[in-house]
Write a protein that holds these residues in place. Sequence first.
Motif, short mmCIF file in Angstrom:
data_model
loop_
_atom_site.label_atom_id
_atom_site.label_comp_id
_atom_site.label_asym_id
_atom_site.label_seq_id
_atom_site.Cartn_x
_atom_site.Cartn_y
_atom_site.Cartn_z
N SER A 46 0.85 -1.19 0.00
CA SER A 46 0.00 0.00 0.00
C SER A 46 0.88 1.23 0.00
O SER A 46 1.93 1.25 0.64
N ASP A 47 0.45 2.29 -0.70
CA ASP A 47 1.22 3.52 -0.64
C ASP A 47 1.01 4.26 0.68
O ASP A 47 1.60 5.30 0.90
N ASN A 48 0.21 3.69 1.55
CA ASN A 48 0.02 4.28 2.88
C ASN A 48 0.94 3.65 3.93
O ASN A 48 0.64 3.64 5.12
N GLY A 49 2.07 3.12 3.47
CA GLY A 49 3.16 2.82 4.38
C GLY A 49 3.14 1.47 5.07
O GLY A 49 3.73 1.33 6.14
N PHE A 50 2.50 0.48 4.45
CA PHE A 50 2.54 -0.87 5.02
C PHE A 50 2.45 -1.89 3.89
O PHE A 50 2.06 -1.58 2.77
N ILE A 51 2.81 -3.16 4.21
CA ILE A 51 2.52 -4.27 3.33
C ILE A 51 1.64 -5.27 4.08
O ILE A 51 1.76 -5.43 5.30
N HIS A 52 0.77 -5.91 3.35
CA HIS A 52 -0.07 -6.98 3.86
C HIS A 52 0.49 -8.30 3.36
O HIS A 52 0.82 -8.43 2.17
N LEU A 53 0.63 -9.29 4.24
CA LEU A 53 1.15 -10.60 3.86
C LEU A 53 0.01 -11.54 3.50
O LEU A 53 -1.03 -11.56 4.17
N THR A 54 0.22 -12.33 2.46
CA THR A 54 -0.80 -13.28 2.01
C THR A 54 -0.10 -14.51 1.44
O THR A 54 1.12 -14.58 1.37
N GLY A 55 -0.90 -15.52 1.07
CA GLY A 55 -0.32 -16.74 0.54
C GLY A 55 0.10 -17.71 1.62
O GLY A 55 0.89 -18.63 1.35
N GLY A 56 -0.42 -17.56 2.82
CA GLY A 56 -0.14 -18.47 3.92
C GLY A 56 -1.40 -19.14 4.40
O GLY A 56 -2.51 -18.78 4.00
N ALA A 57 -1.27 -20.12 5.27
CA ALA A 57 -2.42 -20.86 5.78
C ALA A 57 -3.42 -19.92 6.43
O ALA A 57 -3.09 -19.15 7.33
N GLY A 58 -4.66 -19.98 5.94
CA GLY A 58 -5.73 -19.17 6.51
C GLY A 58 -5.67 -17.70 6.17
O GLY A 58 -6.46 -16.90 6.68
N SER A 59 -4.76 -17.29 5.29
CA SER A 59 -4.61 -15.87 5.00
C SER A 59 -5.66 -15.39 4.01
O SER A 59 -6.26 -16.17 3.28
N THR A 60 -5.87 -14.10 4.00
CA THR A 60 -6.78 -13.47 3.07
C THR A 60 -6.00 -12.62 2.08
O THR A 60 -4.88 -12.18 2.37
N THR A 61 -6.58 -12.39 0.92
CA THR A 61 -5.98 -11.50 -0.07
C THR A 61 -6.87 -10.29 -0.22
O THR A 61 -8.08 -10.41 -0.47
N LEU A 62 -6.31 -9.09 -0.02
CA LEU A 62 -7.07 -7.86 -0.19
C LEU A 62 -7.32 -7.61 -1.67
O LEU A 62 -6.57 -8.05 -2.54
N THR A 63 -8.36 -6.89 -1.96
CA THR A 63 -8.70 -6.57 -3.35
C THR A 63 -7.82 -5.43 -3.83
O THR A 63 -7.85 -4.32 -3.27
N GLY A 64 -6.99 -5.70 -4.85
CA GLY A 64 -6.15 -4.65 -5.40
C GLY A 64 -6.98 -3.54 -6.00
O GLY A 64 -8.01 -3.80 -6.64
N THR A 65 -6.54 -2.29 -5.80
CA THR A 65 -7.35 -1.16 -6.23
C THR A 65 -6.88 -0.54 -7.54
O THR A 65 -7.58 0.28 -8.10
#
Length: 208
Positions: A46-65
Motif C-alpha cells: 500500500s502507498d500508505n506505508g505498510f505491506i499486507h502478507l498473504t499466501g499463507g495458511a488461513g490468509s486473506t488476499t485484499l482486493t487490489g485497487t
Amino acid sequence: VSGFTSLSGTSIPDLGSGSDFTITNPIAIGFPFKFDNINYTHFQASDNGFIHLTGGAGSTTLTGTGYGNACCDVVIPNDFTASNTLQPFIAPLWEELAISGLSGGGTTTYTMTGSSPTRVLTIQYNKVSWRAPTSTDQISFQIILYETSNIIDFVYKVGTVALGTFPTASIGLGGIGATNYYSLSNSGTNPTAAFNSNVTNISTRPAD
C-alpha cells in the motif's frame, strides 16, 4: 543494515509516481517468510506505508485497487484497533501517504539479493509525501525481509522537504487476530515496542 542505500529494482505495479490510496495485487516474496508462525509467499503493498502478507495458511488476499486515487482501500487514519482486515501487516510508516508526483519523483520497487537459504527481499518506497502536500519528497524508507532468520528491518532516509502541519503515523507489526499487534512508542533512537499498544501520533521523521 548500516543505513539507507537506494536500490534499483522491479517497479511495483500501480505504485508509481503520484499514486495515492492504492494497494497492489499479490507480489511473490521469492521465499517462504515466517511471520506470526505462518509461512507467507506473497505481499501486497500500500502507498500508505505498510505491506499486507498473504499466501499463507488461513490468509486473506485484499482486493487490489489499481493505480492512483482509488480510495478507501485501507483503514485511514492509522488505527491498529481497527486494522484486523489488514492483518497480518508490516508497517514502517502507516499514515495517509502518497508516492511523490514530482518530476523525476517517487518510485516504489522491490529487489531480491543473495542466494538460498539467505536471500533478502527489499521493498523500497522512494520519495514519499507524508500526509500533505502530496507532491513532495518528505521521506523514503525500506522494508527488508530475510530468508530463514525471518528478521525484518525498517530503514529510513529523511527527504528534502520539511513535514507539513499535521503529520502523524504508526510504526509496527500486526499478526493474526484483532488485538495481536505491536507498535513503537516513537520514532527516536530508542523507542519501545509494546504489545497491543495503539500509538497513532508519531510526527517526527526517523533519522537516516
